[in-house]
Design an enzyme around this catalytic site. Structure first.
Site, PDB file in Angstrom:
ATOM      1  N   THR A 103      -9.167   6.968   3.717  1.00  0.00           N
ATOM      2  CA  THR A 103      -7.937   7.559   4.233  1.00  0.00           C
ATOM      3  C   THR A 103      -8.184   9.040   4.498  1.00  0.00           C
ATOM      4  O   THR A 103      -9.212   9.603   4.097  1.00  0.00           O
ATOM      5  CB  THR A 103      -6.782   7.422   3.230  1.00  0.00           C
ATOM      6  OG1 THR A 103      -7.078   8.244   2.082  1.00  0.00           O
ATOM      7  CG2 THR A 103      -6.606   5.980   2.779  1.00  0.00           C
TER       8      THR A 103
ATOM      9  N   ASP B 275      -8.711  12.183  -6.617  1.00  0.00           N
ATOM     10  CA  ASP B 275      -9.851  13.098  -6.683  1.00  0.00           C
ATOM     11  C   ASP B 275      -9.509  14.288  -7.567  1.00  0.00           C
ATOM     12  O   ASP B 275     -10.219  15.296  -7.564  1.00  0.00           O
ATOM     13  CB  ASP B 275     -10.235  13.574  -5.272  1.00  0.00           C
ATOM     14  CG  ASP B 275      -9.140  14.422  -4.631  1.00  0.00           C
ATOM     15  OD1 ASP B 275      -7.960  14.009  -4.721  1.00  0.00           O
ATOM     16  OD2 ASP B 275      -9.440  15.481  -4.042  1.00  0.00           O
TER      17      ASP B 275
ATOM     18  N   GLU C 264       0.852  -1.193   0.000  1.00  0.00           N
ATOM     19  CA  GLU C 264       0.000   0.000   0.000  1.00  0.00           C
ATOM     20  C   GLU C 264       0.883   1.237   0.000  1.00  0.00           C
ATOM     21  O   GLU C 264       1.696   1.436   0.909  1.00  0.00           O
ATOM     22  CB  GLU C 264      -0.935   0.020   1.211  1.00  0.00           C
ATOM     23  CG  GLU C 264      -1.875   1.222   1.200  1.00  0.00           C
ATOM     24  CD  GLU C 264      -2.966   1.159   2.258  1.00  0.00           C
ATOM     25  OE1 GLU C 264      -3.361   2.236   2.750  1.00  0.00           O
ATOM     26  OE2 GLU C 264      -3.420   0.048   2.587  1.00  0.00           O
TER      27      GLU C 264
ATOM     28  N   LYS D 188       0.573  21.708 -10.591  1.00  0.00           N
ATOM     29  CA  LYS D 188       1.222  22.681 -11.476  1.00  0.00           C
ATOM     30  C   LYS D 188       2.013  21.961 -12.571  1.00  0.00           C
ATOM     31  O   LYS D 188       2.716  20.987 -12.294  1.00  0.00           O
ATOM     32  CB  LYS D 188       2.160  23.586 -10.670  1.00  0.00           C
ATOM     33  CG  LYS D 188       1.437  24.499  -9.689  1.00  0.00           C
ATOM     34  CD  LYS D 188       2.402  25.418  -8.975  1.00  0.00           C
ATOM     35  CE  LYS D 188       1.673  26.338  -8.000  1.00  0.00           C
ATOM     36  NZ  LYS D 188       2.595  27.238  -7.268  1.00  0.00           N
TER      37      LYS D 188
ATOM     38  N   ASP E 233      -0.084  12.368  -4.440  1.00  0.00           N
ATOM     39  CA  ASP E 233      -0.020  13.818  -4.633  1.00  0.00           C
ATOM     40  C   ASP E 233      -0.124  14.123  -6.130  1.00  0.00           C
ATOM     41  O   ASP E 233       0.677  13.646  -6.923  1.00  0.00           O
ATOM     42  CB  ASP E 233       1.318  14.342  -4.088  1.00  0.00           C
ATOM     43  CG  ASP E 233       1.345  15.863  -3.969  1.00  0.00           C
ATOM     44  OD1 ASP E 233       0.687  16.540  -4.790  1.00  0.00           O
ATOM     45  OD2 ASP E 233       2.031  16.369  -3.064  1.00  0.00           O
TER      46      ASP E 233
ATOM     47  N   ASP F 113      10.074   7.596   0.279  1.00  0.00           N
ATOM     48  CA  ASP F 113       9.567   7.507  -1.089  1.00  0.00           C
ATOM     49  C   ASP F 113       9.695   6.064  -1.590  1.00  0.00           C
ATOM     50  O   ASP F 113      10.780   5.485  -1.556  1.00  0.00           O
ATOM     51  CB  ASP F 113      10.381   8.455  -1.979  1.00  0.00           C
ATOM     52  CG  ASP F 113       9.780   8.635  -3.364  1.00  0.00           C
ATOM     53  OD1 ASP F 113       9.178   7.678  -3.888  1.00  0.00           O
ATOM     54  OD2 ASP F 113       9.929   9.734  -3.928  1.00  0.00           O
TER      55      ASP F 113
ATOM     56  N   TYR G 231      -6.810  11.422   3.081  1.00  0.00           N
ATOM     57  CA  TYR G 231      -6.820  12.138   1.806  1.00  0.00           C
ATOM     58  C   TYR G 231      -8.204  12.069   1.162  1.00  0.00           C
ATOM     59  O   TYR G 231      -8.671  13.040   0.571  1.00  0.00           O
ATOM     60  CB  TYR G 231      -5.761  11.556   0.866  1.00  0.00           C
ATOM     61  CG  TYR G 231      -4.380  11.547   1.464  1.00  0.00           C
ATOM     62  CD1 TYR G 231      -3.720  12.747   1.735  1.00  0.00           C
ATOM     63  CD2 TYR G 231      -3.739  10.357   1.782  1.00  0.00           C
ATOM     64  CE1 TYR G 231      -2.454  12.755   2.306  1.00  0.00           C
ATOM     65  CE2 TYR G 231      -2.474  10.355   2.353  1.00  0.00           C
ATOM     66  CZ  TYR G 231      -1.834  11.559   2.612  1.00  0.00           C
ATOM     67  OH  TYR G 231      -0.588  11.554   3.180  1.00  0.00           O
ATOM     68  N   GLU G 232      -8.866  10.936   1.278  1.00  0.00           N
ATOM     69  CA  GLU G 232     -10.220  10.816   0.747  1.00  0.00           C
ATOM     70  C   GLU G 232     -11.199  11.659   1.556  1.00  0.00           C
ATOM     71  O   GLU G 232     -12.101  12.300   0.995  1.00  0.00           O
ATOM     72  CB  GLU G 232     -10.675   9.362   0.735  1.00  0.00           C
ATOM     73  CG  GLU G 232     -12.034   9.171   0.089  1.00  0.00           C
ATOM     74  CD  GLU G 232     -12.479   7.728   0.034  1.00  0.00           C
ATOM     75  OE1 GLU G 232     -13.622   7.494  -0.409  1.00  0.00           O
ATOM     76  OE2 GLU G 232     -11.703   6.835   0.421  1.00  0.00           O
TER      77      GLU G 232
END
Length: 211
Positions: free
Chosen positions: A186, A148, A38, A116, A112, A90, A188-189
């Site tokens: 999560t 998203d 994950e 930009k 992420d 990472d 982030y969601e």
């Protein structure tokens, strides 16, 4: 930022759950049946819940942020889990060391989007990374992605179409709005929901192509 006493304690007590280079191969020797990777586990809720429900499956969680690592380690310790290792950096720094056909499933949750244009090169989804995901997955292995960000969704679809080895069985837009079963949101969601963003869920499979 100074770490709290509880964070320092979690890092110390949870050090055995940190993935180390010199012991990397032991994971693949001891857990041959099913290993799930994950990437971007956030607050760790989905990772922890999965490990609790599937004690015979081994989980590797990767996230580069110290605060998320601490949160996840605290939950591992609280639940006394022995089927998880954390890579607190990472994933690209270690993925090339994964043996071929060693991972049953990869979950890449809300990476992420680097919105930009000048930062596009920092996006995790690049052809070389996709090649590595394909290499480490077993035959019929599954890759789950979520985002998203509309622009990043288009980017992902384009990169996978260009790589052209994964199978994607979506027939309509509805197919990638549907969440997988037993899905835990999560952070982030949750943030995406708060912003009113649409969340997309993609499922790719490593299948042999018919000649």
């Amino acid at each position: 930022r100074k770490l709290s006493k509880s964070a320092i304690l979690a890092l110390k007590e949870g050090s055995k759950y940190i993935l180390e280079y010199d012991k990397f191969s032991e994971i693949f020797l001891n857990f041959k049946d099913k290993i799930i990777l994950e990437i971007g586990f956030g607050d760790g809720k989905n990772l922890i819940n999965s490990a609790k429900q599937n004690p015979d499956t081994f989980y590797i969680g990767a996230d580069p942020f110290l605060n998320t690592t601490v949160k996840c380690l605290k939950q591992i310790l609280e639940n006394n889990l022995n089927n998880i290792k954390i890579w607190p950096d990472d994933i690209r720094k270690i993925i090339e060391f994964f043996p071929s056909k060693s991972i049953s499933e990869v979950k890449l949750l809300f990476p992420d989007p680097w919105p930009k244009k000048k930062h596009y090169k920092r996006r995790l989804i690049q052809i070389r990374f996709i090649e590595n995901l394909y290499r480490i997955l077993i035959e019929k292995g599954e890759l789950r992605l979520s985002t998203d960000h509309n622009n990043y969704l288009i980017w992902i679809l384009h990169k996978f179409l260009k790589f052209n080895k994964f199978h994607w069985d979506a027939k309509s837009r509805v197919d990638f709005l549907k969440k997988p079963e037993k899905w835990i949101k999560t952070k982030y969601e949750l943030r995406a929901n708060k912003l009113g963003n649409i969340c997309y869920f993609l499922r790719y499979y490593k299948l042999k192509k018919n000649n």
